[in-house]
Design a protein around this motif. Structure first.
Motif: not given
Ligand SMILES: Cc1cc2nc3c(=O)[nH]c(=O)nc-3n(C[C@H](O)[C@H](O)[C@H](O)COP(=O)(O)OP(=O)(O)OC[C@H]3O[C@@H](n4cnc5c(N)ncnc54)[C@H](O)[C@@H]3O)c2cc1C
Ligand code: SF4
Lengths: 145, 479
Positions: A130, A134, A136, A141, B51-52, B54, B190-194, B196-200
């Motif tokens: 968070y 982006c 990974n 990318i 989330v940020i 905490k 962008c494949s952040s892979s979280v 459950q709450l997409c950061p983007v």
């Protein structure tokens, strides 16, 4: 119960209490540091970056994702595992160890610089999807098709 | 319009409800609608901030330790999100269609039952749902499509490319609601892979794409309004009763649509005295198992999303006469192997099996009238048979790769996060609860939406299908 069996039982209980007590009071962060040190021994790391990672991970409660039992499980495996002896569920332990060391390496530029063994590895920031989305380093990318 | 009430009372604001509402308003643009949502509007922006900061437990309201249900089974979790947008907030956005044969298990394999609706009938609504969610997907798929996916497919990883070469159209870039390019309010995945709450904010959510619908003038939305029961009389559903704060209310609608998910729809019906013998029965979900492949010399790199591909090699075929179909997912999170020089020489695959509904797995009333008892015992022997040969199947389909060792998780996942099958659809009331338009066989102004309607469940993720069914129901029931 015979006297002999009774003595064995008491001794086993004592050993069990001592071993589990030692794990409970020993520091998980120390185990983390040792694991990272050992598994990245052949990499060229900028001095001090493992300590920085361990410190930041502690501050961020990164290992809060493991409950006490899991921490004990990881430490028991780490300290008792050897070439001749290993505890049950070793593959589960290795998955957790992958996660811990992975977290360290993902906090550095090692993967982003495509695992180049010739350059010194720098610390970037504690791996946090968070705070640094982006990032990974295995995705398209960094490795476009 | 009903003089003392609403044209439509809609319960819940997840996929099932909001896709239904969208189509309903296209048919009845002036209709007066009351939307009752048990949770609050917990926005994406606020979740991210939490989330940020905490406040993880606040942002992860979908997590499994649930106070809303009574679950005596310590091996099994039921996960859902009881706030505006429902599961769209926390879902991963995997949207494969069902295969044609999933609708015809009885005809094709002599197993369970056929659906009262066919793939061909649902196909145009699949297209609509894919358009609304702006699905990214490939041109060639194991299911027939009359329209291209709205967005291009996600890039495959180099492991996927090898598998694709071997298995052709049985191995595809996963169709998904994770945007392969920016669209509307959504960024490129962008494949952040979280997820459950997409950061983007890349995956489709009700909030980022369809919230405008509940903001229309003729819609009244009431938050923190938990529907408890309906008045059922003769062949109609009358008043809808709900609690808000510490008070009880009731409202009347000409039409009532329940979209509270398969646990709560069944609970509301049972609490209202619905005597259909199938209501609540047949609670089902897929069964998932992870497999790790450790490679010798093959780095697993590339891929533009969290799950890059779906493998259909173990899905359809005569084996379904005796054991479950399986859909394979290639997970592309940033995991590593802590071994010098082999850091990324591994893959994580999930094998997801269909299950057959069993009447002994059921949602029932409990002593606490606000909480359903989720009485789930075990998945069926049909799945067990399929899982028992997983090692052999991995050998059969993956041994052409340079594999050093394979690790199969000893347990199945505690949940696949798909709650299905408690208000099954059927041709008539002797075999199910609702018809193919999701209307209750007895109460003809009552729609029961969502995955509870599935008579069998397929190994594919359910949400695209349940959204398409909501579109079909509203389109074909109103003029
Ligand atoms: C972590 C996670 C990942 C997932 N990933 C995927 C995926 O990749 N692909 C896929 O296909 N599916 C996925 N799912 C499943 C998907 O979220 C569900 O299939 C989908 O949300 C079901 O939609 P629904 O509208 O029927 O129910 P929900 O989305 O659960 O919505 C129900 C709504 O009703 C409200 N409600 C409940 N009870 C009451 C009441 N008594 N009164 C008033 N309102 C009420 C709720 O607050 C909510 O708004 C995932 C689920 C989870 C939890
Ligand atoms: S993979 Fe990352 S960017 Fe893509 S939808 Fe999931 S969280 Fe968002």
């Amino acid at each position: 119960m015979t006297r002999r069996k009774f003595v064995i039982l008491i001794l086993s209980l004592l050993v069990f209490t001592l071993v589990s007590g030692w794990f409970i009071f020993s520091d998980f962060n120390k185990a983390v540091k040792n694991m990272v040190l050992k598994d990245t021994g052949k990499l060229k790391l900028k001095p001090g970056i493992i300590d920085r990672f361990v410190e930041e991970a502690k501050k961020d409660n990164k290992w809060g994702q493991f409950n006490t039992n899991m921490k004990l499980f990881i430490m028991a495996h780490y300290y008792l595992d050897s070439k001749v002896f290993s505890l049950p569920y070793r593959s589960k332990y290795l998955q957790k160890r992958n996660l811990i060391v992975g977290n360290f390496l993902l906090s550095t530029d090692f993967f982003q610089k495509k695992m180049d063994l010739n350059r010194e590895i720098e610390y970037i920031a504690l791996n946090h999807p968070y705070k640094n989305p982006c990032s990974n380093p295995f995705s398209s990318i960094f490795y476009p098709a | 319009m009903n003089d003392d009430g609403y044209d439509l009372i809609l319960v819940g604001t997840g996929f099932a409800s909001i896709f239904f509402l969208k189509k309903y308003l296209e048919k009845k643009p002036k209709a007066k609608v009351l939307v009752l949502e048990r949770g609050r509007l917990y926005s994406h922006a606020n979740r991210l901030q939490d989330v940020i900061d905490k406040k993880d437990t606040a942002s992860q309201t979908w997590r499994s330790k649930r106070s809303e249900i009574i679950n005596p089974n310590s091996e099994k979790d039921w996960v859902f999100e009881p706030n505006f947008g429902g599961g769209s907030n926390c879902w991963t956005g995997c949207t494969p269609r069902f295969l044609e044969s999933d609708f015809k298990l009885k005809t094709n394999y002599g197993i369970a039952v056929d659906w009262p609706v066919s793939y061909e009938e649902l196909e145009p609504y699949y297209c609509m749902a894919e358009e609304i969610m702006a699905i990214s997907g490939p041109a060639d798929t194991p299911f027939k499509k009359s329209k291209k996916y709205p967005l291009p497919p996600h890039e495959l990883s180099n492991l996927d490319i090898l598998l694709k070469k071997k298995y052709g159209d049985l191995y595809i870039s996963q169709p998904s609601a994770r945007a392969s390019s920016a669209i509307g309010n959504r960024a490129k995945c962008c494949s952040s892979s979280v997820c459950q709450l997409c950061p983007v904010n890349s995956k489709f959510t009700i909030e980022n794409t369809l919230k405008y619908i509940v903001e229309k003038e003729q819609i009244t939305i009431q938050y923190e309004a938990q529907v408890t029961h309906l008045e059922l009389k003769g062949d109609l559903a009358g008043a809808v009763h709900y609690n808000s704060g510490n008070k009880s209310f009731k409202a009347r609608g000409e039409v009532v649509a329940l979209g509270a998910n398969a646990i709560f729809n069944a609970h509301i019906l049972l609490g209202s005295g619905d005597s259909n013998p199938f209501t609540g029965k047949g609670l089902t979900e897929q069964v998932g198992k992870y497999v790790w492949l450790y490679f010798d010399g093959l780095d697993n790199l590339g891929g533009s999303s969290v799950i890059t591909a779906n493998g259909y090699m173990m899905y359809d075929g005569d084996h379904r006469k005796e054991r479950a179909a399986c859909l394979i997912e290639n997970h592309n999170r940033p995991f590593i192997r802590s071994e010098f020089g082999k850091w990324r020489q591994l893959a994580k695959l999930k094998f997801v099996y269909e299950d057959l509904p069993q009447d002994t797995n059921a949602v029932t009333l409990s002593e606490d009238k606000n909480k359903p008892l989720v009485d789930y015992h075990h998945h069926s022997p049909y799945v067990e048979k399929a899982i028992a040969r997983l090692e052999k199947d991995v050998e059969k389909y993956f041994s052409f790769l340079p594999i050093e060792r394979v690790e199969i998780d000893d347990r199945v996942q505690r949940s696949e996060a798909h709650i299905l099958g408690t208000t099954r659809m059927s041709h008539d009331a002797t075999t199910g609860v609702i018809d193919k338009h999701l209307i209750h066989h007895q109460y003809r102004n009552l729609f029961v939406l969502g995955g509870g309607s599935f008579p069998t469940i397929s190994p594919a993720n359910p949400t695209l299908t349940l959204s398409a069914l909501s579109l079909l129901a509203a389109d074909q029931s109103f003029s």
